[in-house]
Design an enzyme around this catalytic site. Sequence first.
Site, PDB file in Angstrom:
ATOM      1  N   TRP A  11      84.877   7.703  29.023  1.00 11.11           N
ATOM      2  CA  TRP A  11      84.410   6.548  29.813  1.00 11.11           C
ATOM      3  C   TRP A  11      85.090   5.244  29.379  1.00 11.11           C
ATOM      4  CZ3 TRP A  11      78.286   7.279  30.057  1.00 11.11           C
ATOM      5  CH2 TRP A  11      78.002   8.394  30.852  1.00 11.11           C
ATOM      6  N   GLY A 173      96.021   6.509  33.285  1.00  9.85           N
ATOM      7  CA  GLY A 173      95.577   5.400  34.129  1.00  9.85           C
ATOM      8  C   GLY A 173      96.608   4.942  35.151  1.00  9.85           C
ATOM      9  N   SER A 213      95.620  10.768  34.297  1.00 14.98           N
ATOM     10  CA  SER A 213      95.459  10.732  35.757  1.00 14.98           C
ATOM     11  C   SER A 213      95.006  12.063  36.351  1.00 14.98           C
ATOM     12  CB  SER A 213      96.765  10.269  36.424  1.00 14.98           C
ATOM     13  OG  SER A 213      97.054   8.937  36.035  1.00 14.98           O
ATOM     14  N   GLY A 234      89.805  10.369  32.335  1.00 22.25           N
ATOM     15  CA  GLY A 234      89.400   8.969  32.229  1.00 22.25           C
ATOM     16  C   GLY A 234      88.751   8.515  33.521  1.00 22.25           C
ATOM     17  N   GLY A 235      89.531   7.839  34.366  1.00 20.34           N
ATOM     18  CA  GLY A 235      89.022   7.229  35.596  1.00 20.34           C
ATOM     19  C   GLY A 235      88.123   8.144  36.426  1.00 20.34           C
TER      20      GLY A 235
END
Length: 254
Positions: A11, A173, A213, A234-235
């Site tokens: 996060w 990212g 990604s 991540g995202g």
Amino acid sequence: MVRPKLIVANWKMNLTTHQGSLLLHTLAADTPVHRDVEVVIAPSTLMLQSLSLQVNRRQFKLAVQNLYWRDEGAFTGEVSAAQLRGIADYAIIGHSERRHVFGETDKDIRAKVQAAIRNDIKPILCVGETAAERSDGETSHVIHDQISGGLANLTSDEMKDVTIAYEPVWAIGSGQAASPHDVEQVVKIIRSQVTHLYGKSASEALRVVYGGSVSAQSTADFLGTRGVDGLLVGGASLKAHEFGEIIAKAHKAS
Ligand code: PGA
């Protein structure tokens, strides 16, 4: 050897404590427990304690995104592995943002890996090359240095608790994930180096995950890549629906 899949939600420095609790609540309601897929949530350190009371550890484990290697003392602003013992199951160590934004060296990272192990926290050591290193043909060299730098002085027994995350810096990212073919090549390099350092059985037991990604759409491709045992997300891990889909696809891929 069958290695259970590992899906990690990083996060990063996102969400308030309240938002984090809601996201965990939504994920918990929508995620069946799969014995073949281990799901780990890495919230900001601030939220770990409250989420540790909320989480069902059969469903999700918790990870800290960073820790300090000394157990206690005059280190203003830091949180030690000793303080995280019993709260964090895993620790992400040497993430590219730690290396490149905060200047962590392989020596720092090695001390953190050892502190985690000393405190019963399983390290997820992140390695990966920058775009410039890749275009200069330095990838394999960089990975070698990061692995031997990060893992020196462990016993092969301690290696059992280590996961390695391959995260090319340029893929994090950026929306531009590495190709499964490139990931397969680097994962091969990682395993052969671990074989060299710790022997064949350590390397066969080692989980290697990919990050950079990752989306629900690319999950099946990466999990179908030889040698890849999971994902560091991540995202996409901040969106309950998409992360739920990633977990479901990991179960299917097992
Ligand atoms: P990303 O981040 O999925 O947003 O690229 C991955 C990571 O940094 O672990």
